[in-house]
Motif scaffolding. Structure first.
Motif, PDB file in Angstrom:
ATOM      1  N   ARG A 159       1.475  17.411 -12.463  1.00 44.27           N
ATOM      2  CA  ARG A 159       1.450  18.833 -12.089  1.00 44.27           C
ATOM      3  C   ARG A 159       2.628  19.579 -12.723  1.00 44.27           C
ATOM      4  N   GLN A 160       3.792  18.939 -12.776  1.00 41.63           N
ATOM      5  CA  GLN A 160       4.962  19.574 -13.399  1.00 41.63           C
ATOM      6  C   GLN A 160       4.743  19.817 -14.892  1.00 41.63           C
TER       7      GLN A 160
ATOM      8  N   GLN B 169       0.828  -1.200   0.000  1.00 42.00           N
ATOM      9  CA  GLN B 169       0.000   0.000   0.000  1.00 42.00           C
ATOM     10  C   GLN B 169       0.867   1.256   0.000  1.00 42.00           C
ATOM     11  N   ARG B 170       1.940   1.256   0.795  1.00 43.64           N
ATOM     12  CA  ARG B 170       2.856   2.405   0.813  1.00 43.64           C
ATOM     13  C   ARG B 170       3.489   2.608  -0.553  1.00 43.64           C
ATOM     14  N   ALA B 171       3.913   1.512  -1.178  1.00 42.06           N
ATOM     15  CA  ALA B 171       4.522   1.601  -2.509  1.00 42.06           C
ATOM     16  C   ALA B 171       3.514   2.136  -3.523  1.00 42.06           C
ATOM     17  N   LYS B 172       2.297   1.657  -3.446  1.00 35.74           N
ATOM     18  CA  LYS B 172       1.236   2.132  -4.334  1.00 35.74           C
ATOM     19  C   LYS B 172       0.981   3.622  -4.116  1.00 35.74           C
TER      20      LYS B 172
ATOM     21  N   LEU C 168       1.557   6.675  -6.821  1.00 31.53           N
ATOM     22  CA  LEU C 168       0.482   7.593  -7.173  1.00 31.53           C
ATOM     23  C   LEU C 168       0.918   9.034  -6.949  1.00 31.53           C
ATOM     24  N   GLU C 169       1.553   9.297  -5.838  1.00 29.41           N
ATOM     25  CA  GLU C 169       2.012  10.669  -5.557  1.00 29.41           C
ATOM     26  C   GLU C 169       3.058  11.112  -6.569  1.00 29.41           C
ATOM     27  N   GLU C 170       3.928  10.206  -6.956  1.00 24.60           N
ATOM     28  CA  GLU C 170       4.934  10.527  -7.974  1.00 24.60           C
ATOM     29  C   GLU C 170       4.261  10.837  -9.314  1.00 24.60           C
TER      30      GLU C 170
END
Length: 85
Positions: free
Chosen positions: A21-22, A6-9, A13-15
């Motif tokens: 956004r960039q 879940q942390r990796a997922k 997603l945040e990346e």
């Protein structure tokens, strides 16, 4: 998912969102961000991204359609109609 999965997922997603956004000087990336927020029921954010996509490309049919979906979801049917004209 395990806690590690879940942390990796979440990190991936945040990346992905940070990258979108960039690159938000391109309408397709604004559409990606708008679609993300729309699927989460975050209509204000979705509307902002779809509007930005239209500023960048006023001919984008997809941006118009997705913006109309936001208007429909927020009971602004006249806005939806005008957006699709």
């Amino acid at each position: 998912f395990s806690p590690e999965e879940q942390r990796a997922k979440d990190d991936l997603l945040e990346e992905y969102l940070a990258t979108q956004r960039q690159l938000a000087d391109r309408p397709e990336h604004c559409l990606n961000l708008g679609n993300y927020h729309l699927t989460r029921g975050e209509n204000d954010q979705a509307e902002s991204w779809f509007r930005r996509a239209l500023v960048l490309d006023g001919t984008s049919i997809e941006a118009r359609l997705r913006l109309a979906v936001v208007y429909d979801a927020t009971e602004r049917l006249e806005n939806a109609r005008l957006t699709l004209e």
